[in-house]
Design a protein around this motif. Structure first.
Motif, mmCIF file in Angstrom:
data_model
loop_
_atom_site.group_PDB
_atom_site.id
_atom_site.type_symbol
_atom_site.label_atom_id
_atom_site.label_comp_id
_atom_site.label_asym_id
_atom_site.label_seq_id
_atom_site.Cartn_x
_atom_site.Cartn_y
_atom_site.Cartn_z
ATOM 1 N N ASP A 289 0.792 -1.213 0.000
ATOM 2 C CA ASP A 289 0.000 0.000 0.000
ATOM 3 C C ASP A 289 0.832 1.275 0.000
ATOM 4 O O ASP A 289 0.405 2.286 -0.510
ATOM 5 C CB ASP A 289 -0.940 0.007 1.214
ATOM 6 C CG ASP A 289 -1.946 -1.126 1.144
ATOM 7 O OD1 ASP A 289 -2.323 -1.491 0.019
ATOM 8 O OD2 ASP A 289 -2.317 -1.657 2.197
ATOM 9 N N ALA A 290 2.022 1.233 0.565
ATOM 10 C CA ALA A 290 2.785 2.471 0.672
ATOM 11 C C ALA A 290 4.184 2.347 0.105
ATOM 12 O O ALA A 290 4.548 3.027 -0.860
ATOM 13 C CB ALA A 290 2.833 2.914 2.143
ATOM 14 N N GLN B 106 5.792 4.109 -3.249
ATOM 15 C CA GLN B 106 6.689 5.224 -2.983
ATOM 16 C C GLN B 106 8.080 4.956 -3.534
ATOM 17 O O GLN B 106 8.730 5.851 -4.083
ATOM 18 C CB GLN B 106 6.753 5.492 -1.477
ATOM 19 C CG GLN B 106 7.659 6.640 -1.077
ATOM 20 C CD GLN B 106 7.211 7.968 -1.665
ATOM 21 O OE1 GLN B 106 6.029 8.171 -1.974
ATOM 22 N NE2 GLN B 106 8.148 8.898 -1.826
#
Length: 693
Positions: free
Chosen positions: A216-217, A221
């Motif tokens: 999710d992150a 990123q």
């Protein structure tokens, strides 16, 4: 067999059918793979006993994929009353899948969802060349999950399967009995953790600090940061931008953390069958991408120096100073059924190590690494003279020490029939292919610069330069075929010329070993109708007895090969020829959704009208992906000189204006802009080719 789709994260990847299923078959290469082992060979989903059919497949990134599925086969007459969304991704060395069942009726419905699971724990080589691979290992069932394992002495691999929602596990999979409310949905997340266990039960990969993390992150990123750190490209020809952007994402996907340097990343050579360290591919990919993403070159150089040969080992073709060509973690390497643990059967890798070390310093100014690797670089240069020069004549030869399970050809064209005479005969051993001499020449010249500027040894530098000059003079005398006007593919064991017309001589331009008086003649052969297909330079020319447009090294087009050739053409001032190759490769990539494959067929362009895929090509493949970046460097004429970046563009008309912004290097960040020249000939797509020599 359905089309295979894939996701990857470095040397961990999954191959499946277009509905997401992995179905075990000796001829079906699907599965979940990590560290040269297949951890899942069966992963099959059914709903109420029916297999699912894909309505659509979405691939938002290299590490994730989404399947939209319905039971049975959809028709125009019956609307589906239930559908399944199958989200799949790889994260933190694990294979994850989120299953979502959607009830499209107005009543609550009970469903039985089943996932059949199994593994053969096959080494990658058994998957590539199947010979009776069978399901094997042990199974442990608990209320929390299913554990599949395979142990052979100290070699121990485990796949642990768990679910976020209650399931009934058995030795062959897991079952969910669920109720979904009217117009409702139900979801569960499955996790398969592949483990490489030591005798004490610890996973050897626990100490890896993977740059990614959770889906999710951190994964997203990390990809954003990777792309934002690379130079920004703008071009009037959108195809170049598409291929460049796809290349950046593919390079991101090929990154992994090697066990020897767990806090750093380097590139896996290619998906699916080269998802490991391949010295040649790693070096060439780093060379090609230095002006764009330079940091992986340092990791690659350090890793290869750590595993540099120290002893004579016939099985692994190891010799003191030699740089490894391949490293495998699987069962066949672990028990010495194959020598890749590591394997040193590449005569080109060692001089290329010196080439990359020097080029890395020229771009980055990292003198500390050059000094830290002085002993390794000197050992590599010694290897060229002491072990590479088998006949004592100043040429770089190869003759396998391992003639049972090792490679016969120790050059980039390593298939058995690749080095041949024009009439198809194979030369005996040892062999001295032409490009090896170019690499040795370049390594000596670059080694001389390092010795003079960083190692404080001008006498050694003088010696290396003298040897390079002598090699160049000798080479242009012995390899040149006067009657045909090109360089021989190789010298045979008696010093005779192996006279096939092949792409290898294009690498001679890249290395600089060709006399300037012969460069234009070589270029005309490379761009002539026998070697140039219209989509790129073939590995072997038409008219040679062994030519085959679908032969791995006998007539296919390899983008990395073409990029090095284009780079060499620019070095000799033949920008027009280089531009034709660059344009052809970029245009060809558009037929592969912007991705540059390892190789494609060598059919004439006017015969097929599009580049025909090579069926077993790795894609993405590191050095093929790197071709786009090296071609862009050639078009803009990017060269580091001291603390400055020199830009000398030669842009074909089709590209229009090219802007490459924020190019990293010892100068900080610089921009390069090139405009198409009005006298540049028309595009290859217009079928107006330059005349062959």
């Amino acid at each position: 067999m359905r089309k295979l789709v894939r996701i990857l994260d470095g040397n961990i990847f999954a191959l499946s059918e277009d509905n997401g299923d992995m179905v075990f078959s000796p001829k079906n290469p699907s599965g979940f793979f990590a560290f040269d082992t297949r951890f899942l060979s069966t992963w099959r989903l059914s709903l109420d006993g029916e297999r699912l059919h894909p309505l659509a497949v979405h691939e938002p990134s290299y590490y994730e994929i989404r399947f939209f599925l319905v039971p049975g086969h959809p028709t125009h007459y019956v609307d589906a009353k239930v559908s399944v969304i199958r989200d799949r991704w790889i994260s933190d060395s694990a294979f994850l899948e989120r299953l979502t069942v959607l009830n499209h009726t107005n009543t609550a419905v009970e469903y039985v969802m089943r996932i059949d699971v199994d593994s053969d724990f096959a080494p990658v080589y058994d998957v590539i060349w199947p010979h009776g691979s069978a399901l094997r290992g042990y199974r442990e069932v608990s209320s929390e999950g299913l554990r599949l394992g395979y142990r052979r002495e100290k070699f121990h691999r485990v796949a642990e399967i768990s679910a976020s929602e209650p399931a009934v596990f058995d030795e062959r999979g897991l079952t969910f009995r669920i109720q979904v409310e009217r117009q409702g949905r139900w979801s569960t997340t499955l996790r398969v953790k592949g483990q490489v266990l030591r005798p004490d039960g610890a996973d050897v990969r626990d100490r890896l600090r993977h740059p990614h993390g959770n889906l999710d992150a951190a994964l997203r990123q990390d990809l954003r940061e990777w792309i934002s750190e690379a130079p920004r490209l703008h071009c009037d020809w959108e195809s170049l931008c598409t291929t460049y952007q796809r290349g950046l994402v593919d390079l991101a996907g090929l990154r992994f953390s090697p066990l020897a340097l767990p806090d750093e990343t380097m590139l896996a050579a290619g998906l699916p069958w080269s998802a490991t360290i391949i010295g040649r591919d790693n070096i060439l990919a780093c060379y090609q991408t230095l002006p764009f993403v330079p940091r992986m070159a340092a990791t690659t150089l350090r890793l290869l120096a750590l595993d540099q040969g120290t002893v004579l080992d016939d099985f692994r073709d190891e010799e003191p100073g030699k740089i490894l060509n391949e490293f495998r973690y699987g069962e066949m390497a672990a028990f010495e059924h194959r020598p890749q643990s590591p394997y040193y059967g590449g005569a080109d890798v060692t001089p290329l190590f010196i080439v990359l070390l020097d080029e890395y310093e020229r771009w980055t100014g990292d003198a500390a690494l050059v000094r830290a690797l002085e002993d390794s670089a000197r050992a590599a240069l010694r290897w060229i003279d002491e072990f590479g020069d088998l006949r004592g004549d100043g040429y770089l030869w190869y003759q396998p020490r391992n003639d049972e399970s090792g490679a016969q050809n120790h050059c980039w064209k390593d298939t058995p029939e690749a080095i041949c005479y024009r009439d198809g005969r194979l030369p005996g051993l040892p062999r001295a292919t032409c490009e090896l001499q170019g690499y040795a020449y370049d390594a000596k010249r670059r080694g001389a610069r390092l010795a003079r500027e960083f190692w404080g040894d001008p006498a050694y530098a003088d010696r290396l330069e003298r040897e390079a000059d002598e090699l160049k003079q000798r080479f242009n005398r012995d390899f040149w075929i006067d009657g045909d006007g090109y360089f021989a593919l190789a010298l045979g064991p008696d010093g005779d010329q192996v006279d096939a017309l092949a792409s290898n001589m294009g690498h001679l331009l890249w290395s600089g070993i060709v006399d300037h008086s012969r460069a234009a003649t070589v270029a005309d052969h490379l761009l002539g109708p026998r070697l140039f297909s219209g989509w790129g330079v073939r590995t072997l020319a038409t008219g040679q007895t062994s030519y085959n447009p679908l032969g791995y090294h006998l007539g296919t087009v390899w983008p990395f090969d073409n990029a090095l050739i284009a780079c060499g053409l620019r070095h000799y001032g033949l920008a027009h020829h280089a531009g034709i190759i660059a344009e052809a490769i970029i245009e060809a990539s558009q037929h592969f959704a912007g991705r540059v494959p390892e190789a494609f067929a060598g059919y004439d362009r006017d015969l097929t009208r599009y580049p025909v895929p090579y069926p077993a090509a790795n894609s993405p493949q590191a050095s093929a992906t790197g071709a786009t970046f090296l071609l862009l460097r050639c078009l803009l004429g990017l060269e580091p000189y001291g603390e400055h970046l020199v830009v000398h563009p030669a842009v074909p008309a089709r590209f229009g204006r090219i802007e490459l912004l924020d190019i990293p290097g010892r100068w900080g960040r610089k921009d390069a802009i090139g405009n198409a020249r009005v006298d540049t000939p028309a595009a290859p797509g217009d079928q107006r080719w330059p005349a062959a020599g």
